[in-house]
Design an enzyme around this catalytic site. Structure first.
Site, PDB file in Angstrom:
ATOM      1  CG  HIS A 105       2.103  -3.895   3.996  1.00 24.41           C
ATOM      2  ND1 HIS A 105       1.473  -2.800   4.525  1.00 24.41           N
ATOM      3  CD2 HIS A 105       1.627  -4.025   2.735  1.00 24.41           C
ATOM      4  CE1 HIS A 105       0.656  -2.284   3.619  1.00 24.41           C
ATOM      5  NE2 HIS A 105       0.735  -3.016   2.529  1.00 24.41           N
ATOM      6  NE  ARG A 165       3.894   1.062   0.056  1.00 18.86           N
ATOM      7  CZ  ARG A 165       3.181  -0.034  -0.100  1.00 18.86           C
ATOM      8  NH1 ARG A 165       2.329  -0.407   0.816  1.00 18.86           N
ATOM      9  NH2 ARG A 165       3.306  -0.758  -1.179  1.00 18.86           N
ATOM     10  NE  ARG A 174      -3.913  -3.651  -4.602  1.00 21.31           N
ATOM     11  CZ  ARG A 174      -4.346  -3.711  -5.854  1.00 21.31           C
ATOM     12  NH1 ARG A 174      -5.608  -3.929  -6.103  1.00 21.31           N
ATOM     13  NH2 ARG A 174      -3.506  -3.551  -6.860  1.00 21.31           N
ATOM     14  CB  THR A 175      -1.687   0.569   1.073  1.00 17.22           C
ATOM     15  OG1 THR A 175      -1.289  -0.767   0.797  1.00 17.22           O
ATOM     16  CG2 THR A 175      -1.501   0.846   2.547  1.00 17.22           C
ATOM     17  CE  LYS A 189      11.382  23.069  -1.784  1.00 15.21           C
ATOM     18  NZ  LYS A 189      10.373  23.729  -0.950  1.00 15.21           N
TER      19      LYS A 189
END
Lengths: 156, 308
Positions: B135, B107, B57-58, B86
């Site tokens: 958020h 995120r 969604r975000t 890595k």
């Protein structure tokens, strides 16, 4: 305190004497100052010494005058500590530790998922707040978790 | 008021005036978000979407916002295929991507990662959710929804569900306190709002109530903000099993609701809102999801300085 006891605590030629540490916190004061076993200077401490307001610890660091920033960190675990800077057996300066508004690399965040507990190239950072009850509250500047008790257990 | 080159990390970094400015900007951009007007505000700008954990969604609402404004997107691809595997640390990733992009949306699963990223970035960072703490773009869109569908000043709101682990409600509490909201927290005792947050609100003279039943509040509120009980946030699976079905909003419960009640939910929902609620005039959560687009447009354009 008698003169004899006073002498036992304060008689160093040059250096710093940290007095009125809450009984049992002397070793944590050394940790917070970064004074470890490999320290070359003479460091001594008295634990559970009798004082006017009950038992206390005292730490003496010889040959080193600790700076204000180092000393104020002590207030996180010993808010009533006093500091004496000694030169030629004379107390040159006597002051109380002051709670800093910010500390870095002193305490580890209690939140295991905090980025400051990872391998990223950063140091722990906290804002320091005096609680309503007079205690000390640390707020992590990364994850905002709060440490409000047993701060000594989380020293880096 | 200039937002140029400003990071968007935590709602606590924003004053009420600044929040209002973001919401005003979102409102101006809403026709673009709906596709009714064309815009090239982000023409020539490259935005990096660094999503270290899944968030459909975000991510999609950011992508929509960027594309509606004519900007271009780069991303990590799958984390498994990126340099993270890595052993590169996040600080280095941010330093490198800062050389490619004009803005980074991050995120990340670790708490405080966006704050750390802002210390290493040479371009603005927008926090698209870090761990269980912040958020902010969700909170901005929640505020925008409330403002568009109801009102912000002196709002009577109930927040219900997982108030213990729900980061959206924690940030929302703080933001709504700037507008003098009256708040009631509805949750099972195990999932109550953290005491520290309740204390903070009371210290600001915010009227706060707590209950474990919708019936106590449904007739007296203007907004009901529902949250999902998030299985993934529970350290103990047994604790989750005990509470997962404790609060369920049904059509029957809404019989006593005020006519102008709006129900919000950050989505996804599981079973905390019965499907029959979707058809009522109270349901606002799908509209709320849309409002993420103009809100994120506002934050992107303000942070890049293409809108003052």
């Amino acid at each position: 305190m008698t003169d004899k006891e006073n002498l036992k605590i304060q008689a160093i030629e040059n250096g710093t004497v940290i007095d009125h540490i809450k009984a049992g916190q002397a070793l944590n004061v050394l940790r917070i100052l970064g004074i470890a076993a490999d320290c070359r200077g003479t460091v001594s401490f008295v634990m559970n010494a009798p004082g006017a307001k009950g038992r206390k610890d005292v730490v003496k660091v010889e040959g080193r005058e600790l700076n204000v920033e180092e000393l104020n960190r002590i207030s996180l675990i010993a808010p009533n500590a006093t500091v004496n800077i000694i030169r030629d057996f004379v107390v040159l300066q006597k002051k109380k530790v002051v709670l800093p508004t910010y500390v870095e690399d002193v305490v580890r965040c209690i939140n295991p998922n905090c980025i400051s507990n990872s391998t990223e190239p950063i140091k722990s950072r906290f804002s320091v707040i005096r609680s309503e009850k007079g205690g000390v509250v640390l707020r992590c500047l990364y994850c905002e978790h709060v440490i409000s008790e047993n701060i000594a257990e989380h020293l880096v | 008021m200039s937002f140029k080159n400003r990071h968007v990390i935590s709602m606590k970094d924003f004053s009420r005036e600044e929040i209002d400015h973001v919401l005003d900007t979102a409102e101006k951009l809403e026709p673009v978000a709906r596709g009714m007007e064309k815009s090239r505000l982000l023409d020539g700008k490259i935005i990096a979407l660094l999503f270290f954990e899944p968030s459909t969604r975000t991510r999609l609402s950011f992508e929509t916002a960027i594309q509606r404004l004519g900007g271009q997107i780069i991303n990590l691809g799958s984390v498994e295929a990126s340099s993270v595997m890595k052993g590169e640390n996040l600080a280095d990733t941010i330093r490198v991507i800062s050389k490619y992009a004009d803005l980074i949306v991050l995120r990340h699963p670790q708490d405080g990662s966006a704050r750390m990223a802002s210390e290493f970035a040479s371009v603005p960072i927008i926090n698209g959710g870090d761990g269980s703490i912040h958020h902010p773009t969700q909170t901005f869109l929640d505020l925008y929804t409330i403002r568009r569908e109801s009102h912000l000043e002196g709002l009577k709101i109930a927040m219900a569900g997982d108030l213990k682990y729900g980061r959206t409600v924690h940030s929302l509490c703080h933001a709504l306190s700037l507008y003098g909201a009256e708040m009631t927290f509805v949750s099972p005792p195990e999932l109550r709002m953290p005491a520290e947050i309740v204390r903070d609100l009371k210290r600001q003279n915010i009227k706060v109530g707590e209950t474990d039943s919708f019936e106590d509040v449904i007739g007296d509120i203007e907004v009901l903000y529902m949250t999902r009980v998030q299985q993934e946030r529970f350290p103990d699976p047994e604790e989750y099993e005990k509470v997962k079905n404790r609060l369920k909003l049904t059509g029957e419960l809404l019989e006593n609701a005020a006519p102008d009640l709006k129900i919000l939910h950050p989505l996804p929902r599981v079973n905390e809102i019965s499907p029959e609620v979707d058809e009522t005039p109270y349901a606002c959560y799908f509209q709320q999801a849309f409002y993420g687009v103009p809100t994120r447009m506002a934050l992107l354009t303000l942070a890049m300085g293409v809108i003052e």
